[in-house]
Design an enzyme around this catalytic site. Structure first.
Site, mmCIF file in Angstrom:
data_model
loop_
_atom_site.group_PDB
_atom_site.id
_atom_site.type_symbol
_atom_site.label_atom_id
_atom_site.label_comp_id
_atom_site.label_asym_id
_atom_site.label_seq_id
_atom_site.Cartn_x
_atom_site.Cartn_y
_atom_site.Cartn_z
ATOM 1 N N CYS A 111 0.839 -1.208 0.000
ATOM 2 C CA CYS A 111 0.000 0.000 0.000
ATOM 3 C C CYS A 111 0.870 1.252 0.000
ATOM 4 O O CYS A 111 0.356 2.371 -0.081
ATOM 5 C CB CYS A 111 -0.922 0.036 1.201
ATOM 6 S SG CYS A 111 -2.019 -1.370 1.281
ATOM 7 N N ASP A 125 2.713 2.431 2.514
ATOM 8 C CA ASP A 125 3.137 2.960 3.805
ATOM 9 C C ASP A 125 3.029 1.954 4.949
ATOM 10 O O ASP A 125 2.053 1.215 5.052
ATOM 11 C CB ASP A 125 2.481 4.287 4.207
ATOM 12 C CG ASP A 125 1.105 4.515 3.629
ATOM 13 O OD1 ASP A 125 0.766 5.672 3.365
ATOM 14 O OD2 ASP A 125 0.384 3.532 3.449
ATOM 15 N N CYS A 178 5.527 8.196 2.414
ATOM 16 C CA CYS A 178 5.784 9.501 1.819
ATOM 17 C C CYS A 178 6.117 10.527 2.901
ATOM 18 O O CYS A 178 6.103 10.219 4.094
ATOM 19 C CB CYS A 178 4.570 9.951 1.017
ATOM 20 S SG CYS A 178 3.117 10.221 2.025
ATOM 21 N N CYS A 234 -2.600 9.433 5.815
ATOM 22 C CA CYS A 234 -1.350 9.356 6.593
ATOM 23 C C CYS A 234 -1.630 9.615 8.075
ATOM 24 O O CYS A 234 -1.056 8.974 8.952
ATOM 25 C CB CYS A 234 -0.334 10.379 6.097
ATOM 26 S SG CYS A 234 0.178 10.114 4.395
#
Lengths: 412, 144
Positions: free
Chosen positions: B42, B44, B69, B112
């Protein structure tokens, strides 16, 4: 000399205009602004002459007759015209029915090919999307196996925009010729970089754009074979009948002049430029894959364009990596760099795992890339990967000998 | 995409990067809570570790490692900063929306912050499980 930052390593996305191209274009904005359709005065004749010259320049680059060159707004339009135009012309059944004809393409084509094909499928055509092998190269054998009685069109890119791999286009074109099937190639990444001879290779339709070959944006061309066989297309833009009816609309005279000049420069300088870029790319690939463990070159090692490197660095994420090398303009197959939040369908399509797509960088070099810039990129990327690995839980697990594929991840 | 200065600061100077031992070590330590969320495919994976003072029940230290990221790294870095000094229940009160606000995350990066909240819950949950503390009423980040 001090290095000017940021360094541009994204020539597969677009190239700067060559100053010689700009110079050729300039008079056509102001003094020689005529409409080539104005047949009765000097302004119109000047424009027509300029277009004729550009057509010859493009024809010399492609190895075709100038009457076979159709100017468009770019490769996307050329692809749309070639694919939809050929499908509608060579259909087995009329619109509104199914079974209108079979089209072969590949899963890792550019969207400007995939989406027109998908639209045709909705409109009653059938399509086969070939799955590439892990090296990314589509062979004539794969096409042969997919050909059907009702195949009317094969459309396959000459070289891939993300991984730079080269398909067996001359062999595929020959196969199509033997079977009487129209063959189109999206040669956007190929033309101007590699020798092209549509006559010798038996290509029926070929698309490319100006801005990938140091010409301006907003202009491109479609090669349409006129003999053996004469390829016909249903026009997709109707109007004043310019470009022998293939593409109506007042000529983008400045763009066309620029495209012609860019084509001429590429034809003359391609060999030296290709050799120089190929050496540079190989040096970069070797340096990075040696300096960084668990890294790999994506796509076939030899059957690739001189200037496009695509490398995955295990345990680091592409967007995070691009942020760390902010003075190098490049691109990544990472999901985070795409609007859709999906990782690159091209790298996924190679079947090498989503993880490698997330961890990839594409570095593409060009006419003004220097050895100094390459050295800088190698040093910065190496430093960044090491820095990010210090932060990466996956790298720790790897060092502890944990096989990441056996870990049960808490899927998000 | 342009990042906020705070994201860039956390990305360039990440706080509390690291861990309190190898995967095998921390598994057996009762004072450490570990949360690993996300998946490599995915794009992360966040690993958050908290060290709790058994006497006070406060988080005395926190460490992270993140594959992801810039926003993912910044979100986890911020989470470790916020966790230090908090009790475990106070830690559970950190919401992904707080992280979004603090880092000015754009809509495409909200996941995130959700991942960071999940990592906090997972780490505290692990600590509680190791110490026989009943898990609090299940709550879920609303951005799922």
């Amino acid at each position: 000399m001090t290095l000017r930052l940021p360094v541009y390593m994204d020539h597969a996305a677009t190239t700067p205009c060559d100053p010689r191209v700009v110079e050729a274009m300039l008079p056509y904005f102001t003094e020689k602004f005529g409409n080539a359709g104005s047949r009765n005065h000097k302004f119109g004749w000047e424009a027509e002459d300029a277009i004729d010259t550009a057509r010859e320049q493009v024809a010399s680059l492609l190895g075709c007759n100038e009457k076979e060159v159709v100017f468009t707004s770019g490769a996307t339009e050329s692809n749309n015209l070639a694919i939809k135009g050929a499908a509608e012309m060579y259909e087995k059944r009329p619109a509104g029915e199914t079974g209108r004809g079979h089209i072969i393409t590949c899963a890792i084509e550019h969207k400007a090919v995939l989406d027109p094909v998908k639209r045709l499928v909705k409109e009653g055509f059938d399509a086969t999307f070939l799955q590439p092998p892990t090296d990314g190269v589509i062979t004539a054998e794969m096409v042969r196996a997919a050909l059907r009685e009702d195949t009317i069109l094969v459309t396959l890119m000459w070289a891939n925009n993300e991984i730079g791999t080269i398909n067996e286009v001359p062999q595929i074109a020959r196969l199509c010729k033997d079977r009487g099937v129209i063959f189109h190639t999206d040669a956007t990444q190929w033309v101007g970089k590699m020798p092209t001879d549509v006559e010798k290779d038996g290509i029926d339709l070929l698309s490319f754009s100006g801005h990938k070959i140091y010409g301006p944006k907003g202009v491109g061309a479609l090669y349409v074979r006129r003999r053996n066989p004469r390829v016909r297309l249903v026009a997709q833009v109707d109007g004043g009948g310019q470009e022998r009816g293939f593409r109506s609309g007042t000529h983008n005279i400045t763009g066309i002049v620029g495209l012609g000049k860019a084509a001429e420069i590429c034809r003359l300088e391609m060999d030296a430029e290709g050799a120089r870029l190929s050496k540079m790319r190989k040096r970069m690939e070797t340096a990075l894959t040696h300096a960084i463990d668990v890294s790999q070159i994506n796509g076939h090692a030899e059957k690739r364009l001189p200037h496009i490197a695509n490398i995955s660095f295990g345990f680091v994420e592409g967007e995070g990596l691009m942020m760390a090398v902010k003075n190098i303009a490049c691109s990544s197959g990472s999901a985070c760099t795409s609007a859709s939040l999906e990782p690159s369908y091209v790298l996924k399509g190679l079947g090498v795992g989503d993880e490698l797509a997330h961890s990839s960088l594409r570095l593409s070099m060009g006419r003004w890339t220097t050895d100094e810039q390459v050295d800088y990129a190698i040093a910065e990327i190496t430093k960044a990967v090491h820095k990010l690995r210090e932060m990466s839980p996956l790298y720790d697990m790897h060092k502890e000998g944990i096989d990441l594929s056996t870990v049960e991840w808490a899927h998000h | 995409m342009a990042y906020s200065d705070k994201v860039i600061d956390h990305y360039e100077n990440p706080r509390n990067v690291g861990n309190f031992g190898t995967t095998a070590d921390v598994k057996t330590r009762k004072d450490i809570g570990v949360g690993v969320v996300g998946a490599p495919e995915c794009g992360d994976v966040m690993q958050l570790q908290i060290k709790v003072d058994p006497a006070t029940g406060r988080i005395e230290d926190a460490r992270f490692k993140t594959f992801g990221c810039g926003s993912a790294i910044a979100s986890s870095s911020l989470a470790t900063e916020w966790l230090k000094g908090k009790t475990i229940d106070e830690g559970l009160a950190i919401k992904n929306t707080d992280i979004v606000q603090e880092l000015s995350l754009p809509p495409v990066k909200i996941h995130c912050s959700v991942l960071a909240e999940d990592a906090i819950r997972a780490a505290i949950g692990d600590y509680k499980a190791k110490n026989g503390i009943p898990a609090s009423a299940p709550e879920h980040a609303d951005a799922h």
